[in-house]
Write an enzyme that holds these catalytic residues in place. Sequence first.
Site, PDB file in Angstrom:
ATOM      1  CG  ASP A 115      -1.769 -20.576  -0.151  1.00 30.89           C
ATOM      2  OD1 ASP A 115      -1.278 -20.486   0.992  1.00 30.89           O
ATOM      3  OD2 ASP A 115      -1.225 -21.204  -1.080  1.00 30.89           O
ATOM      4  CG  ASP A 165      -8.108  -4.891   1.674  1.00 35.41           C
ATOM      5  OD1 ASP A 165      -9.084  -4.365   2.238  1.00 35.41           O
ATOM      6  OD2 ASP A 165      -7.988  -4.955   0.428  1.00 35.41           O
ATOM      7  CE1 TYR A 173      -3.415  -2.779   0.672  1.00 36.75           C
ATOM      8  CE2 TYR A 173      -4.624  -0.749   1.069  1.00 36.75           C
ATOM      9  CZ  TYR A 173      -4.615  -2.098   0.808  1.00 36.75           C
ATOM     10  OH  TYR A 173      -5.800  -2.776   0.683  1.00 36.75           O
ATOM     11  CE  LYS A 210       2.055 -18.026  -1.635  1.00 36.68           C
ATOM     12  NZ  LYS A 210       1.225 -19.240  -1.659  1.00 36.68           N
ATOM     13  CG  ASP A 217     -13.717  -7.167   2.216  1.00 37.29           C
ATOM     14  OD1 ASP A 217     -13.359  -6.407   3.130  1.00 37.29           O
ATOM     15  OD2 ASP A 217     -14.196  -6.755   1.143  1.00 37.29           O
TER      16      ASP A 217
HETATM   17  C1  IPM Z   1     -10.519  -1.268   3.643  1.00 38.43           C
HETATM   18  C2  IPM Z   1     -10.668  -0.742   2.262  1.00 38.43           C
HETATM   19  C3  IPM Z   1      -9.513   0.197   1.948  1.00 38.43           C
HETATM   20  C4  IPM Z   1      -8.231  -0.609   2.066  1.00 38.43           C
HETATM   21  C5  IPM Z   1      -9.605   0.919   0.603  1.00 38.43           C
HETATM   22  C6  IPM Z   1     -10.892   1.661   0.447  1.00 38.43           C
HETATM   23  C7  IPM Z   1      -8.434   1.835   0.383  1.00 38.43           C
HETATM   24  O1  IPM Z   1     -10.773  -1.795   1.355  1.00 38.43           O
HETATM   25  O2  IPM Z   1     -10.456  -0.444   4.582  1.00 38.43           O
HETATM   26  O3  IPM Z   1     -10.482  -2.487   3.820  1.00 38.43           O
HETATM   27  O4  IPM Z   1      -7.861  -1.305   1.130  1.00 38.43           O
HETATM   28  O5  IPM Z   1      -7.596  -0.527   3.113  1.00 38.43           O
HETATM   29 MG    MG Z   2     -10.963  -3.696   2.303  1.00 41.88          MG
END
Ligand code: IPM
Ligand code: MG
Length: 359
Positions: A223, A247, A141, A191, A251
């Site tokens: 993975d 990240d 990032y 990894k 999710d």
């Molecule tokens: C998160 C989001 C952000 C990230 C984006 C919007 C930059 O996906 O907070 O998980 O990747 O950190």
């Molecule tokens: Mg995210």
Amino acid sequence: MLLKITILPGDGIGPEVTEQAVLVVRAVAGRFGHQVELQHKLIGGVALTAANDPLPPDTIQACLSSSAVLLGAVGSPAFDHNPNHLRPEAGLLRIRRELGAYANLRAAVFFPALEDCSPLRAEIVRGTDIMIVRELLGGAYFGQPRSIEGPAGSRVAVNTMRYGEEEIERIARVAFELAIKRRRKVLSVDKANVLECSRLWREVVTRVAKDYPEVKLAHQYVDSAAMLLVQRPTEFDVVLTENMFGDILSDQAGGVVGSLGLLASASVGGPVGLYEPVHGSAPDIAGKGIANPLGAILSVAMMLRHSFQLEREAAWVENAVSVVLGKGARTADLAGKSHSAITTAQMGQQVVEAVTDSV
Ligand code: IPM
Ligand code: MG
């Protein structure tokens, strides 16, 4: 106590969910006799539109002069073709850096009332309680160099994943400290079979673990961790990982517990904590009043806990969320076939009532 908070509603569903979260801040403050002082500032696409800067200087100033920051979401397809520094997301990455928020804590907790929301069978997901500790200021990032260069048709893109030992050590300590207060397990995800960054990561985490003999450390390739997360989610306690893996896995953890709309996060480590729901700006449902405000509301609980050390108030908010879910309150993302969906504002209202009424 004075709760001095900067509110950054941002883009998409951000303003809708933060509005409800603010009502909950006021309700819990009223219930426990705290004062609230809020200021609202721009970030992301709305800031680009107003000031051609996704993070205007007065937003940074306001955040740095408050005790905590509550953010909704950033991101809007209107800026998809902008250069990187003029995208809404650049505002989010910069505020994380300005606040020195290197430790991103993302809680994925399964609520018993939501058994029918998870795509996993109840007996697999029941009892899931995961804390993802995502390194937030390093890795691909932020690593330099980064670029897209060359003539059209044969351009080359470069990103750099970079980690220093100090960066790894400080985030590892956050994970181990949290584990002590939980089930005393840290799973470090990397990894290391491919990446140098991960090999250093593993070495440093193993070294730091010696200071925490009461915590059981295990390592897993990312993975394989992704697979285990859906196969045996209850075995996870604290997951320690670098920026991009965190990240992605967070999710996925949202999907496991039923909806990304439920996930809250705290970004800490610097002078001022930043709190935001894990879901994004969801432009497809923005402005419709149907977004789930619980991720934002649970982020308020994390704020009370981590920035104000108000553990009782934090637990109160979390309990209120459990109570309303137990009563069958469901926004569209959670409703499925068995419930009718309520609006963002109705969900917020129910939590406010539970915060105010419960004894
Ligand atoms: C998160 C989001 C952000 C990230 C984006 C919007 C930059 O996906 O907070 O998980 O990747 O950190
Ligand atoms: Mg995210």
